[in-house]
Design an enzyme around this catalytic site. Structure first.
Site, short mmCIF file in Angstrom:
data_model
loop_
_atom_site.label_atom_id
_atom_site.label_comp_id
_atom_site.label_asym_id
_atom_site.label_seq_id
_atom_site.Cartn_x
_atom_site.Cartn_y
_atom_site.Cartn_z
N CYS A 256 -7.33 74.40 18.70
CA CYS A 256 -8.77 74.44 19.02
C CYS A 256 -9.59 74.64 17.75
O CYS A 256 -10.58 73.93 17.52
CB CYS A 256 -9.08 75.58 19.98
SG CYS A 256 -8.21 75.53 21.55
N GLY B 124 -7.96 82.44 17.85
CA GLY B 124 -7.33 81.83 19.01
C GLY B 124 -6.39 80.72 18.60
O GLY B 124 -5.92 80.66 17.47
N CYS B 125 -6.14 79.82 19.51
CA CYS B 125 -5.22 78.71 19.27
C CYS B 125 -5.67 77.84 18.11
O CYS B 125 -6.82 77.37 18.08
CB CYS B 125 -5.13 77.86 20.54
SG CYS B 125 -4.21 76.33 20.32
N PHE B 126 -4.78 77.61 17.15
CA PHE B 126 -5.19 76.83 15.99
C PHE B 126 -5.47 75.37 16.31
O PHE B 126 -6.19 74.70 15.58
CB PHE B 126 -4.25 76.98 14.80
CG PHE B 126 -2.77 76.79 15.01
CD1 PHE B 126 -2.23 76.06 16.05
CD2 PHE B 126 -1.88 77.37 14.11
CE1 PHE B 126 -0.86 75.89 16.19
CE2 PHE B 126 -0.52 77.21 14.23
CZ PHE B 126 -0.01 76.47 15.28
#
Length: 194
Positions: A39, A35-37
């Site tokens: 996060c 997912g979003c890096f």
């Protein structure tokens, strides 16, 4: 003319790349995408034994990706996790990986798609065995629906400087408040309970 020069300076400094990777020879590095890096970086930096996490791109053989190009190049938002092997081992980092995401989706809510896919990158055969064994276990738990890729790391490109420590540096950002911090808190509630 002055306005143009100022605009060029701002845009080039926004996208310039000066991120320095840790040089401590006692640290090892592992690579994960889930997912979003922003996060993922914050999650790993909350774990004892992890000394630094660097946001970047991996998972494609196209050279020199940028945030604007990864949707075309096939890279995934990836985090390089620098850790002290005397404090935490690779197997535990893989546990963190699975505790912090849904391994049955290509991305994590609200970020879905190829750039956000779930990947454990390995650097050697021992890491490959650990990653594969954990995937097999998790896949069984999810009735064969886990979609995590397991692949050898080829090249890791650090992301643009403004992505580094983004959650820490921008707690007021609406995405950070609505997505990153809740994801980090869900992970901490599970991980630190054990």
């Amino acid at each position: 003319m002055r306005t143009l020069l100022v605009a060029l300076f701002i845009s080039s400094s926004l996208f310039s790349q000066t991120t320095k990777l840790p040089t401590n020879k006692n640290l090892k590095v592992a690579y994960f995408a889930s997912g979003c890096f922003w996060c993922v970086e914050a999650i790993y930096e909350s774990v004892p034994g992890v000394k630094e996490a660097i946001s970047g791109y991996a998972g494609s053989d196209v050279k020199n990706p940028t945030y604007k190009t990864i949707h075309k190049t096939g890279h995934a938002e990836t985090v390089a996790v620098y850790y002290d092997p005397l404090e935490i081992d690779y197997a535990e980092l893989v546990n963190v990986f699975y505790l912090s995401q849904d391994p049955t989706t290509v991305g994590q809510n609200p970020d879905f798609g190829n750039s956000y896919r779930s990947i454990i990158f390995y650097s050697n055969e021992q890491e490959h065995k650990i990653a594969q064994a954990k995937f097999n276990y998790v896949n069984k738990l999810f009735n064969g629906k886990a979609v995590t890729e397991i692949k050898m790391i080829d090249h890791f490109y650090p992301a643009e400087d403004y992505h580094q420590n983004y959650e820490k540096n921008h707690p007021e950002n609406s995405y950070i408040k609505a997505v990153s911090i809740p994801r980090l808190n869900r992970f901490k509630a599970k991980y630190f309970k054990k």
